[in-house]
Design a protein around this motif. Structure first.
Motif, PDB file in Angstrom:
ATOM      1  N   PRO A  39      80.301  27.094  78.360  1.00  0.00           N
ATOM      2  CA  PRO A  39      80.731  28.557  77.851  1.00  0.00           C
ATOM      3  C   PRO A  39      81.891  28.564  77.061  1.00  0.00           C
ATOM      4  O   PRO A  39      81.708  29.427  76.038  1.00  0.00           O
ATOM      5  CB  PRO A  39      80.687  28.983  79.300  1.00  0.00           C
ATOM      6  N   LEU A  40      82.677  27.774  77.438  1.00  0.00           N
ATOM      7  CA  LEU A  40      84.109  28.148  76.553  1.00  0.00           C
ATOM      8  C   LEU A  40      83.734  27.647  75.168  1.00  0.00           C
ATOM      9  O   LEU A  40      84.391  28.012  74.335  1.00  0.00           O
ATOM     10  CB  LEU A  40      85.335  27.258  77.080  1.00  0.00           C
ATOM     11  N   ALA A  41      82.847  26.892  74.933  1.00  0.00           N
ATOM     12  CA  ALA A  41      82.686  26.245  73.547  1.00  0.00           C
ATOM     13  C   ALA A  41      82.011  27.333  72.405  1.00  0.00           C
ATOM     14  O   ALA A  41      82.054  27.338  71.404  1.00  0.00           O
ATOM     15  CB  ALA A  41      81.731  25.096  73.447  1.00  0.00           C
ATOM     16  N   ALA A  42      81.564  28.416  73.201  1.00  0.00           N
ATOM     17  CA  ALA A  42      80.965  29.702  72.357  1.00  0.00           C
ATOM     18  C   ALA A  42      81.967  30.842  72.488  1.00  0.00           C
ATOM     19  O   ALA A  42      82.335  31.464  71.720  1.00  0.00           O
ATOM     20  CB  ALA A  42      79.577  30.106  73.031  1.00  0.00           C
ATOM     21  N   VAL A  43      82.829  30.911  73.931  1.00  0.00           N
ATOM     22  CA  VAL A  43      83.606  31.990  73.970  1.00  0.00           C
ATOM     23  C   VAL A  43      84.760  31.981  73.233  1.00  0.00           C
ATOM     24  O   VAL A  43      85.172  33.056  72.548  1.00  0.00           O
ATOM     25  CB  VAL A  43      83.832  32.070  75.498  1.00  0.00           C
ATOM     26  N   VAL A  44      85.426  30.968  73.109  1.00  0.00           N
ATOM     27  CA  VAL A  44      86.625  30.638  72.365  1.00  0.00           C
ATOM     28  C   VAL A  44      86.788  31.030  70.826  1.00  0.00           C
ATOM     29  O   VAL A  44      87.253  31.868  70.235  1.00  0.00           O
ATOM     30  CB  VAL A  44      87.189  29.428  72.654  1.00  0.00           C
ATOM     31  N   PRO A  45      85.519  30.371  70.244  1.00  0.00           N
ATOM     32  CA  PRO A  45      85.373  30.677  68.753  1.00  0.00           C
ATOM     33  C   PRO A  45      85.184  32.205  68.403  1.00  0.00           C
ATOM     34  O   PRO A  45      85.233  32.874  67.517  1.00  0.00           O
ATOM     35  CB  PRO A  45      84.159  29.931  68.378  1.00  0.00           C
ATOM     36  N   ALA A  46      84.137  32.692  69.442  1.00  0.00           N
ATOM     37  CA  ALA A  46      83.870  34.116  69.346  1.00  0.00           C
ATOM     38  C   ALA A  46      85.045  35.143  69.358  1.00  0.00           C
ATOM     39  O   ALA A  46      85.252  36.139  68.697  1.00  0.00           O
ATOM     40  CB  ALA A  46      82.890  34.652  70.321  1.00  0.00           C
ATOM     41  N   LEU A  47      85.895  34.859  70.365  1.00  0.00           N
ATOM     42  CA  LEU A  47      87.232  35.634  70.577  1.00  0.00           C
ATOM     43  C   LEU A  47      88.125  35.189  69.466  1.00  0.00           C
ATOM     44  O   LEU A  47      88.522  36.455  69.066  1.00  0.00           O
ATOM     45  CB  LEU A  47      87.962  35.336  72.082  1.00  0.00           C
ATOM     46  N   LEU A  48      88.128  34.222  68.779  1.00  0.00           N
ATOM     47  CA  LEU A  48      89.052  33.913  68.019  1.00  0.00           C
ATOM     48  C   LEU A  48      88.584  34.782  66.617  1.00  0.00           C
ATOM     49  O   LEU A  48      89.371  35.219  65.890  1.00  0.00           O
ATOM     50  CB  LEU A  48      89.255  32.570  67.354  1.00  0.00           C
ATOM     51  N   GLY A  49      87.169  34.706  66.309  1.00  0.00           N
ATOM     52  CA  GLY A  49      86.644  35.652  65.165  1.00  0.00           C
ATOM     53  C   GLY A  49      86.736  37.000  65.490  1.00  0.00           C
ATOM     54  O   GLY A  49      86.868  37.850  64.583  1.00  0.00           O
ATOM     55  N   ALA A  50      86.635  37.568  66.834  1.00  0.00           N
ATOM     56  CA  ALA A  50      86.857  38.884  66.932  1.00  0.00           C
ATOM     57  C   ALA A  50      88.434  39.404  66.681  1.00  0.00           C
ATOM     58  O   ALA A  50      88.459  40.409  66.146  1.00  0.00           O
ATOM     59  CB  ALA A  50      86.605  39.308  68.451  1.00  0.00           C
ATOM     60  N   ALA A  51      89.387  38.650  67.128  1.00  0.00           N
ATOM     61  CA  ALA A  51      90.719  38.762  66.910  1.00  0.00           C
ATOM     62  C   ALA A  51      91.033  38.771  65.527  1.00  0.00           C
ATOM     63  O   ALA A  51      91.714  39.546  64.833  1.00  0.00           O
ATOM     64  CB  ALA A  51      91.566  37.628  67.458  1.00  0.00           C
ATOM     65  N   LEU A  53      88.700  39.612  62.866  1.00  0.00           N
ATOM     66  CA  LEU A  53      88.046  40.703  62.392  1.00  0.00           C
ATOM     67  C   LEU A  53      88.873  41.961  62.587  1.00  0.00           C
ATOM     68  O   LEU A  53      88.900  42.829  61.890  1.00  0.00           O
ATOM     69  CB  LEU A  53      86.691  40.677  62.872  1.00  0.00           C
ATOM     70  N   PHE A  54      89.416  42.175  63.887  1.00  0.00           N
ATOM     71  CA  PHE A  54      90.153  43.480  64.348  1.00  0.00           C
ATOM     72  C   PHE A  54      91.565  43.229  63.963  1.00  0.00           C
ATOM     73  O   PHE A  54      92.134  44.327  63.715  1.00  0.00           O
ATOM     74  CB  PHE A  54      89.901  43.721  65.866  1.00  0.00           C
ATOM     75  N   GLY A  55      92.224  42.028  63.981  1.00  0.00           N
ATOM     76  CA  GLY A  55      93.778  42.058  63.799  1.00  0.00           C
ATOM     77  C   GLY A  55      94.104  41.957  62.373  1.00  0.00           C
ATOM     78  O   GLY A  55      94.924  42.797  62.112  1.00  0.00           O
ATOM     79  N   LEU A  56      93.368  41.337  61.630  1.00  0.00           N
ATOM     80  CA  LEU A  56      93.896  41.453  60.238  1.00  0.00           C
ATOM     81  C   LEU A  56      93.618  42.750  59.477  1.00  0.00           C
ATOM     82  O   LEU A  56      94.765  43.113  58.945  1.00  0.00           O
ATOM     83  CB  LEU A  56      93.013  40.309  59.409  1.00  0.00           C
ATOM     84  N   PRO A  57      92.616  43.615  59.643  1.00  0.00           N
ATOM     85  CA  PRO A  57      92.677  44.917  59.055  1.00  0.00           C
ATOM     86  C   PRO A  57      93.645  45.677  59.856  1.00  0.00           C
ATOM     87  O   PRO A  57      94.490  46.462  59.047  1.00  0.00           O
ATOM     88  CB  PRO A  57      91.262  45.500  59.357  1.00  0.00           C
ATOM     89  N   GLY A  58      94.172  45.623  61.064  1.00  0.00           N
ATOM     90  CA  GLY A  58      94.913  46.364  61.711  1.00  0.00           C
ATOM     91  C   GLY A  58      96.353  46.101  61.177  1.00  0.00           C
ATOM     92  O   GLY A  58      97.140  46.766  60.999  1.00  0.00           O
ATOM     93  N   TRP A  59      96.593  44.728  60.872  1.00  0.00           N
ATOM     94  CA  TRP A  59      97.919  44.271  60.463  1.00  0.00           C
ATOM     95  C   TRP A  59      97.838  44.814  59.030  1.00  0.00           C
ATOM     96  O   TRP A  59      99.013  45.341  58.568  1.00  0.00           O
ATOM     97  CB  TRP A  59      98.120  42.784  60.473  1.00  0.00           C
TER      98      TRP A  59
END
Length: 73
Positions: A39-51, A53-59
């Protein structure tokens, strides 16, 4: 009429949500074929991608509002 014309460039996703593809690596994949996907093999990349997608435009909005890139004379 072709599928490309009906759906644009890519057809809609299907099959992956009802098949076991998310649980076991397909047999045709070299070296990893047939192994279970942790599960972490899918969860970690998904969380990094979400961060990203949301972090860069916010910054970027913060940097523009704070005038972090503006040259001062």
């Amino acid at each position: 009429m072709t599928r490309a014309r009906l759906y644009g460039r890519w057809p809609p996703p299907r099959g992956g949500l009802v098949r076991e593809w998310g649980e076991v690596v397909p047999a045709w994949v070299p070296v990893l074929g047939g192994r279970r996907v942790r599960p972490l093999a899918a969860v970690v990349p998904a969380l990094l991608g979400a961060a990203a997608l949301f972090g860069l435009p916010g910054w970027a909005c913060h940097a523009q509002a704070a005038e972090l890139g503006a040259k001062r004379v």
